[in-house]
Design an enzyme around this catalytic site. Structure first.
Site, PDB file in Angstrom:
ATOM      1  N   ASP A 172      61.178 -27.480   3.796  1.00 40.35           N
ATOM      2  CA  ASP A 172      62.251 -27.466   2.812  1.00 40.35           C
ATOM      3  C   ASP A 172      62.019 -26.426   1.731  1.00 40.35           C
ATOM      4  OD1 ASP A 172      64.324 -28.996   3.536  1.00 40.35           O
ATOM      5  OD2 ASP A 172      63.860 -30.723   2.289  1.00 40.35           O
ATOM      6  N   LYS A 224      64.777 -35.538   1.441  1.00 39.38           N
ATOM      7  CA  LYS A 224      64.084 -35.787   2.702  1.00 39.38           C
ATOM      8  C   LYS A 224      65.029 -36.267   3.812  1.00 39.38           C
ATOM      9  CE  LYS A 224      60.338 -38.544   4.542  1.00 39.38           C
ATOM     10  NZ  LYS A 224      59.333 -39.563   4.245  1.00 39.38           N
ATOM     11  N   ASP A 280      54.880 -37.609   6.981  1.00 32.37           N
ATOM     12  CA  ASP A 280      54.960 -36.720   5.823  1.00 32.37           C
ATOM     13  C   ASP A 280      54.045 -35.522   6.021  1.00 32.37           C
ATOM     14  OD1 ASP A 280      56.628 -38.518   4.720  1.00 32.37           O
ATOM     15  OD2 ASP A 280      55.250 -39.229   3.170  1.00 32.37           O
ATOM     16  N   ASP A 283      64.482 -44.396   3.214  1.00 28.13           N
ATOM     17  CA  ASP A 283      63.853 -45.097   4.331  1.00 28.13           C
ATOM     18  C   ASP A 283      64.209 -46.590   4.371  1.00 28.13           C
ATOM     19  OD1 ASP A 283      62.547 -45.244   1.924  1.00 28.13           O
ATOM     20  OD2 ASP A 283      60.587 -44.700   2.668  1.00 28.13           O
TER      21      ASP A 283
HETATM   22  O1  UPG Z   1      63.685 -32.539  -0.686  1.00 30.19           O
HETATM   23  C1  UPG Z   1      62.747 -33.014  -0.056  1.00 30.19           C
HETATM   24  C2  UPG Z   1      61.835 -33.925  -0.628  1.00 30.19           C
HETATM   25  C3  UPG Z   1      60.783 -34.416   0.143  1.00 30.19           C
HETATM   26  N1  UPG Z   1      60.643 -34.031   1.432  1.00 30.19           N
HETATM   27  C4  UPG Z   1      59.494 -34.560   2.235  1.00 30.19           C
HETATM   28  O2  UPG Z   1      59.372 -35.933   2.046  1.00 30.19           O
HETATM   29  C5  UPG Z   1      58.028 -36.330   2.279  1.00 30.19           C
HETATM   30  C6  UPG Z   1      57.560 -37.364   1.277  1.00 30.19           C
HETATM   31  O3  UPG Z   1      57.452 -36.812   0.010  1.00 30.19           O
HETATM   32  P1  UPG Z   1      56.223 -37.087  -0.947  1.00 30.19           P
HETATM   33  O4  UPG Z   1      56.426 -36.227  -2.129  1.00 30.19           O
HETATM   34  O5  UPG Z   1      54.933 -37.010  -0.203  1.00 30.19           O
HETATM   35  O6  UPG Z   1      56.536 -38.546  -1.415  1.00 30.19           O
HETATM   36  P2  UPG Z   1      55.665 -39.878  -1.392  1.00 30.19           P
HETATM   37  O7  UPG Z   1      55.843 -40.516  -2.720  1.00 30.19           O
HETATM   38  O8  UPG Z   1      54.301 -39.714  -0.907  1.00 30.19           O
HETATM   39  O9  UPG Z   1      56.562 -40.644  -0.295  1.00 30.19           O
HETATM   40  C7  UPG Z   1      56.540 -41.994   0.012  1.00 30.19           C
HETATM   41  O10 UPG Z   1      57.784 -42.568  -0.364  1.00 30.19           O
HETATM   42  C8  UPG Z   1      58.951 -42.021   0.270  1.00 30.19           C
HETATM   43  C9  UPG Z   1      60.134 -42.821  -0.150  1.00 30.19           C
HETATM   44  O11 UPG Z   1      60.381 -42.656  -1.499  1.00 30.19           O
HETATM   45  C10 UPG Z   1      58.818 -42.064   1.767  1.00 30.19           C
HETATM   46  O12 UPG Z   1      59.914 -41.402   2.350  1.00 30.19           O
HETATM   47  C11 UPG Z   1      57.544 -41.392   2.184  1.00 30.19           C
HETATM   48  O13 UPG Z   1      57.390 -41.422   3.560  1.00 30.19           O
HETATM   49  C12 UPG Z   1      56.375 -42.089   1.508  1.00 30.19           C
HETATM   50  O14 UPG Z   1      55.154 -41.469   1.890  1.00 30.19           O
HETATM   51  C13 UPG Z   1      57.196 -35.070   2.254  1.00 30.19           C
HETATM   52  O15 UPG Z   1      56.745 -34.800   3.547  1.00 30.19           O
HETATM   53  C14 UPG Z   1      58.164 -34.005   1.779  1.00 30.19           C
HETATM   54  O16 UPG Z   1      57.904 -32.765   2.328  1.00 30.19           O
HETATM   55  C15 UPG Z   1      61.520 -33.145   1.996  1.00 30.19           C
HETATM   56  O17 UPG Z   1      61.382 -32.777   3.155  1.00 30.19           O
HETATM   57  N2  UPG Z   1      62.552 -32.652   1.243  1.00 30.19           N
HETATM   58 MN    MN Z   2      53.196 -38.434   0.159  1.00 33.45          MN
END
Ligand code: UPG
Ligand code: MN
Length: 618
Positions: free
Chosen positions: A26, A170, A194, A334
């Protein structure tokens, strides 16, 4: 990091010709693309190596870090090979790191792949065309590893981004991937992870398939969810970020009530159900033995024809984001996606394998934790107030006990109000000398300590039986208070503001890279403040307020020891809060490092706490 995710996915113990790995970028960065090219190249050595040495975990970084520094074999020929692969990996790592440090891919490297031309047209990461590159085409008879075995398909995708279109974070990225992959490899089962995780168990695909292929129940199952585990948890988890009890007690409970929720990562979905298919008794999945991939089309023709699937305009006037794919408009896409799959009649399975299936990166500073929980509580509360409220949407569709399983999470945000009450009101009353609980000499006081003690003892037992430490539990109580008074409060406020149309949803990506000394403090379990933030203002003010009221109460008791009988419970509560807040006082007054509270926060908290307590006293 991402490259290790990709390599560990490619190296699953599963026939590579049936495997397709897709990376959604992204950020639309040519550095990632370059790193992926390197990974594609390295996979030719890495995959046979994993088979030969039965490597576990199959993320090279994690493997070479955790496995012994010495090769696992006495055979000198094998040893040589092991050392050679290690060297190859390290060289690749250095190349990628140097390029990243440099900030752009050199012209020399650019000439090695046609894909780099795409970046000539990119103006910014928020404004660019679809970039789709098939780096390894599984149909290509020449795409082989060094042992002559087939390689899994490997695809890079950066979906189109335009400032005038909302990209839906996401969920939008995943939906683009679902469409593009349906034209390239079209696997009937989709695993999503992720970018900060890797596969820690090369058997996970086979394990998950056991559920889907079960003769009796398999056809009912929409997704198989694995727990979310982390590989950077310190012993006493100062930020309570191992999610231990959540993963080992609460989710199995969910499972027992009808199926776990979908938590956004480490989850295998049936492609059709993710695309909105309803469950019917007659449904029997047809597992195609031959894949009907169009073998005539060349991979660059395929790239061209798939690009349109990842454009901004594609989803307009379609069901994508509504009835198809991941749902839009919610900070926790999710949960709501999983709920609606269950409401369409499907079951889900929660599976905790003996060897952890995935390991990710847990947030390593207080701020990151609080922000992550703000997003979660906000999203959860949004669901509760929307038409997807489990009690309404799930009515007659899923069992009541499953509906109720969702609700405690949905109500995290409003829970902040109760917590705020308990950390503010009793202490203010204490300052004024006003009693809120029965006297300590009265029998009516008994229910209070009984309920609290029983409840916390149970929580402690739960925590310990999930493998936590006593200190870890204590830390969790603290972080639980912080989250409720800041993250959940902000989550609550921003949901309400959004409902009134005064603000707009955002997805704050959890940061993954931090400074050297920040991560050192994380390792030593020293709490990290360091930045100015309204959240820290609240935490510090509440800590100061309780300190003041505690001191005030002690003074009062010394002057007139009859008040002790009256105020004992309140003093206990306040004293407990002071104990919990010890790291805050340290950060406010005693520490000198860059992770201590910024002076402005200290000043703010002192002024506010004094103000509040003097108002309370007069
Ligand atoms: O505009 C976006 C924003 C995020 N992501 C992806 O979303 C994933 C999760 O993002 P991250 O910043 O790691 O968030 P976390 O807080 O770790 O996410 C947790 O919480 C999310 C829900 O809020 C779930 O979707 C995730 O799987 C879970 O790991 C990553 O792989 C990002 O690359 C995108 O592809 N595009
Ligand atoms: Mn994460």
């Amino acid at each position: 990091m991402v490259i290790n995710t990709v390599l560990s996915m490619m190296a699953y113990d599963y026939p590579p010709d049936k495997l397709g790995v897709y990376l959604s970028d992204d950020g639309g960065s040519d550095l990632i693309f370059y790193a992926l090219l390197e990974a594609a190249h390295f996979s030719k050595e890495w995959l046979p190596f994993c088979r030969k040495f039965k490597v576990e975990p199959r993320s090279p970084e994690a493997y070479f870090r955790t496995a012994a520094t010495n090769p696992p074999s006495h055979d000198s020929f094998m040893t040589k090979e092991w050392l050679m692969i290690k060297k190859l990996y390290e060289d690749m790592k250095i190349r990628i790191e140097t390029t990243t440090k440099f900030g752009s891919v050199s012209n020399n490297l650019r000439q090695q792949h046609k894909g780099f031309c795409e970046w000539d047209l990119v103006s910014s990461r928020r404004d660019h065309q679809t970039i789709l590159q098939i780096l390894i085409d599984g149909r290509d008879p020449e795409a082989l590893d060094v042992q002559g075995q087939a390689l899994p398909t490997l695809v890079y995708l950066a979906r189109e981004k335009r400032p005038q279109y909302h990209h839906n974070f996401k969920a939008g990225a995943l939906n683009a991937l679902i469409r593009v992959s349906s034209k390239i490899s079209d696997g009937p089962v989709i695993l999503n992870v992720d970018c900060d995780m890797y596969s820690n168990n090369s058997e996970s695909i086979r394990d998950a398939l056991c559920f889907f292929l079960d003769q009796e129940k398999g056809h009912e199952i929409a997704y198989v969810q694995y727990p979310q585990n982390f590989d950077n948890i310190t012993q006493n988890e100062i930020y309570g970020n191992s999610l231990r009890v959540l993963m080992e007690v609460e989710h199995p409970g969910f499972d027992g009530n009808g199926g776990p929720c979908y938590i956004g990562t480490g989850c295998f979905h049936r492609r059709e159900t993710l695309c909105g298919k309803k469950y019917s008794k007659e449904f029997k999945a047809e597992w195609r033995s031959e894949n009907n991939r169009n073998s005539e089309e060349s991979s660059s023709a395929l790239e061209e024809s798939c690009k349109s699937l990842a454009t901004c305009a594609f989803e307009q006037n379609t069901e994508w984001g509504k009835e198809m794919g991941l749902k839009y408009g919610c900070a926790v896409e999710d949960i709501i996606t999983g709920l609606s799959i269950q409401c369409r009649g499907w079951k889900s399975v929660y599976f905790i394998p003996e060897r952890k299936a995935f390991l990710g990166v847990a947030p390593t500073t207080l701020m990151q934790n609080l922000i992550q929980h703000k997003r979660w509580s906000e999203g959860q509360f949004q669901i509760f107030l929307s038409k997807y409220c489990p009690l309404v949407y799930g009515h007659k569709r899923i069992p009541l006990k499953l509906q109720l399983s969702y609700v405690p999470y949905n109500l995290w945000a409003p829970n902040s109000l109760a917590m705020l009450y308990y950390v503010v009101v009793p202490s203010l009353c204490l300052l004024k000398g006003k009693a809120l609980f029965p006297q300590i000499s009265s029998p009516w006081v008994l229910p209070f300590p009984c309920v609290v003690l029983a409840n916390r003892a149970y929580s402690l037992w739960e925590f310990l039986s999930c493998g936590g430490t006593l200190q870890g539990w204590w830390n969790e109580q603290r972080i639980w208070m912080f989250k409720r008074t800041t993250s959940y409060l902000f989550g609550f406020l921003s949901t309400v503001l959004e409902l009134l149309g005064l603000s707009k949803a955002t997805f704050t990506v959890t940061e993954k890279v931090v400074d050297e000394d920040v991560s050192q403090r994380y390792e030593q379990e020293v709490m990290e403040f360091g930045t100015k933030s309204p959240m820290f203002n609240i935490i510090a003010t509440l800590a100061m307020l309780n300190l003041l009221s505690c001191i005030g109460a002690i003074k009062r008791v010394i002057v007139d020891n009859k008040t002790l009988d009256l105020l004992a419970l309140q003093m206990l509560l306040s004293g407990l809060l002071v104990c919990l807040n010890l790291p805050v006082y340290k950060g406010l007054f005693f520490r000198k490092d860059s992770g201590s509270m910024p002076p402005s926060v200290t000043l703010f908290s002192i002024i506010f706490a004094l103000l509040a307590s003097s108002i309370a006293m007069y």
